[in-house]
Design an enzyme around this catalytic site. Structure first.
Site, PDB file in Angstrom:
ATOM      1  CB  SER A   7       3.537  26.455  32.706  1.00 42.83           C
ATOM      2  OG  SER A   7       4.386  26.819  33.789  1.00 42.83           O
ATOM      3  CE  LYS A  24       2.785  27.728  36.775  1.00 41.78           C
ATOM      4  NZ  LYS A  24       4.131  27.882  36.156  1.00 41.78           N
ATOM      5  CB  SER A  26       6.644  29.173  33.170  1.00 36.60           C
ATOM      6  OG  SER A  26       6.827  27.994  32.423  1.00 36.60           O
TER       7      SER A  26
END
Length: 603
Positions: free
Chosen positions: A151, A77, A175
């Protein structure tokens, strides 16, 4: 040669049968080029760099599967640093070039894993839906009209679509769990503080957690073990004391009555009920509990002073670059202006009061099982009401890190027409991470809904999590790490334990490496040699300690597979054959300990 979903067990089999990390790199690059979702990655690893890293791994650790994650491709990420790739947090104006890897990335690479790129996210990790990025919105792998979840949006889609074996996310409000549910994956959310956040752009620093998306619970747990370990540079890092859960008579808290809320999504509610039935079939006792204090704590994360912690993470940048923020993200973060220091303390008091109420519920149960998300939405629907509908996703997730729980999100199946998946999450007390895994794995296997986009795939037996699994990695030591030797403390202080003293197979030879002070052993395998074997010790150590050993081993030593006299193959310290040319051979002494304690001639 390689399956659609790149689970760890299948990769180990492929490598054992002759495939190489370079072969897999070419497959991954081809799949990335052919992907129909252009929003998965913000910065892919350049192809030539990825090939070079695969070659370097094969040179450093040539034996297949000789490292815990040998040749395993993973995505990161883009709020987690990877040296040589920019970190953007989905805000181009914020981008910087880290000189070193985040601690978790460094540990995974030391264990043999290969970074394939930096993935998309809701900007500054603020959102649970995946649409708040200037780099586009990754989509559900099952229907491009629907959100991927966020996210950690790109990370989940990368694994679910077969581009990566696992991917790192972060989790403040859910997330690392919601995208798993929307893409038929497992999401491992460690206890806050178990995995260090050094090198991670914070959202809410006091409750942020680095997470793992994987095809199976076993895969995700194996990756998490490599990342685990205290790091004093992270002020919220914690020394873990594992918490056990019952293996028989497990009591699981489930929703009942007024606290059941699926926002009209009957299909998702039916899948939750089916998960309850599966848990009962597996021998658990299902106990309704009062979710109200958990829900009220969850509301504090976005409707309380914790919003100010998001401001603390980006305050200086926001003051000079407000125009570069996603409008919804900016609205949420600027909500911090409504709170002051008094509100922060009152919010903390409120949280602790709610914690006391949850203790009464925990006295009835051993773990909780909740819907990961009570519903899902199309991208169009989410963008029409971005704050309200995002809040729906967080109804059963936001409380977890505020209370310091461990959690594992698992698939719960597909709706009636097989269109979209849903998930459930198992929650346990702090540091019950290992204890949650066996039941989570059993639940996933009982479902039979495949892995990621391949809903017909069978979960491999090689990734099955057993009750007896202690999370430790076997390693054979030859020299200064033997019991009583100078470096043995590196094993014991890391939490390792000696299993037994044993011998190698008879075709190993032991040498004293020339020009080493203090002397170092060199163990090689010579298929033309027939002896009685070399005395060694078999240890079991935490995966993160194993990774550190590998990273620190100087040439010409390395880690490879050593065959023991019982026929088993175990990773251990080996030497490159060229390094023993002209060296003193001590095989006839039987082992390094005998060499160190040999009688010396009088001078």
């Amino acid at each position: 040669m390689f399956p659609l979903i790149l689970d760890l067990a299948s990769l180990k089999v492929a490598y054992a049968e002759g495939a190489t990390p370079l072969d897999l790199v070419e497959v991954v690059l081809a799949r990335m080029a052919a992907s129909q979702d252009p929003a998965i990655f913000i910065t892919p690893t350049p192809a030539n760099r990825l090939r070079a890293e695969a070659r370097a791994l094969m040179a450093h650790a040539p034996a297949p599967n000789s490292l815990p994650l040998w040749g395993v491709p993973f995505a990161v990420k883009d709020n987690i640093d990877v040296a040589g790739l920019p970190t953007t947090a989905a805000c181009p104006a914020f981008a910087y070039d880290p000189e070193v890897d985040a601690v978790v990335v460094a540990r995974l690479r030391a264990a043999g894993a290969l970074v394939i790129g930096k993935t998309n996210l809701d900007q500054f990790a603020t959102g649970l839906n995946g649409t708040r990025s200037p780099y586009g919105a990754p989509r559900s792998v099952f229907d491009a009209a629907y959100v991927s979840g966020g996210s950690s949006s790109g990370s989940a889609v990368a694994v679910a679509s077969g581009l990566a074996s696992f991917a790192l996310g972060t989790d403040t409000a859910g997330s690392g769990r919601v995208p798993a549910a929307f893409n038929n994956l497992v999401g491992i959310k460690p206890t806050p503080g178990l995995v260090p956040n050094v090198g991670v752009v914070p959202a809410c620093r006091s409750v942020d957690v680095v997470t793992v998306f994987a095809a199976t619970v076993g895969d995700g747990t194996a990756v998490r073990r490599v990342m685990d370990g205290y790091d004093a540079r992270d002020p919220f890092s914690r020394q873990a004391t594992p918490v056990a859960l019952p293996t028989n008579g497990l009591r699981i808290g489930v929703l009942d009555g007024a606290e059941r809320e699926f926002f009209g999504d009957a299909a998702c509610e039916a899948l939750y009920d089916a998960a309850i039935d599966r848990a009962r079939t597996l021998g658990a006792t299902l106990i309704p509990f009062d979710y109200a204090p958990f829900r009220q704590a969850a509301e504090l994360l976005y409707n309380g002073p914790w919003v100010a912690e998001r401001m603390a993470a980006v305050k200086t940048f926001l003051e000079t670059h407000a125009e570069h923020f996603d409008p919804t993200v900016r609205t949420i973060i600027e909500g911090a202006h409504a709170y002051d220091a008094v509100d922060a303390f009152e919010g903390r008091y409120r949280l602790e009061a709610l914690r006391q109420k949850t203790l009464a519920e925990w006295s009835k149960v051993d773990m909780l099982m909740l819907p990961t998300s009570p519903t899902t939405y199309t991208v169009e629907e989410m963008q029409a009401e971005p704050i309200l509908r995002n809040a729906h996703f967080g109804r059963y997730t936001n409380f977890a890190n505020l209370f310091g729980y461990a959690a594992i999100a698992i698939p719960a199946g597909f709706d009636r027409d097989g269109h979209l998946p849903a998930g459930v999450t198992l929650f346990g007390p702090a540091f019950s991470d290992e204890a949650l895994a066996p039941f989570a794995d059993a639940m996933h296997r009982a479902l039979g809904a495949g892995m990621g986009i391949d809903r017909t795939a069978t979960l491999p037996e090689g990734s099955k999590v057993s009750e007896a699994d202690d999370g430790l990695v076997p390693i054979v030591v030859v020299g200064a790490h033997l019991t009583g030797m100078p470096l043995n403390r590196e094993l014991t202080e890391a939490g390792g334990r000696c299993v037994r003293v044993c011998r190698t197979a008879g075709d190993y030879r032991l040498f004293v490496l020339p020009d080493t002070d203090p002397p170092k052993p060199g163990l090689i395998r010579d298929l033309h040699f027939r002896g009685e074997g070399v005395e060694v010790e078999l240890w079991r150590i935490p995966a993160v300690a194993f990774a550190r050993f590998v990273q620190a081993i100087p040439a010409p030593l390395g880690i490879g597979k050593i065959r023991l006299d019982d026929g088993s193959l175990v990773s251990g310290f080996l030497c490159e054959a060229h390094a023993v040319a002209g060296a003193e051979e001590i095989t006839m002494l039987g082992g390094w300990r005998a060499y160190v304690h040999r009688p010396r001639a009088a001078e």
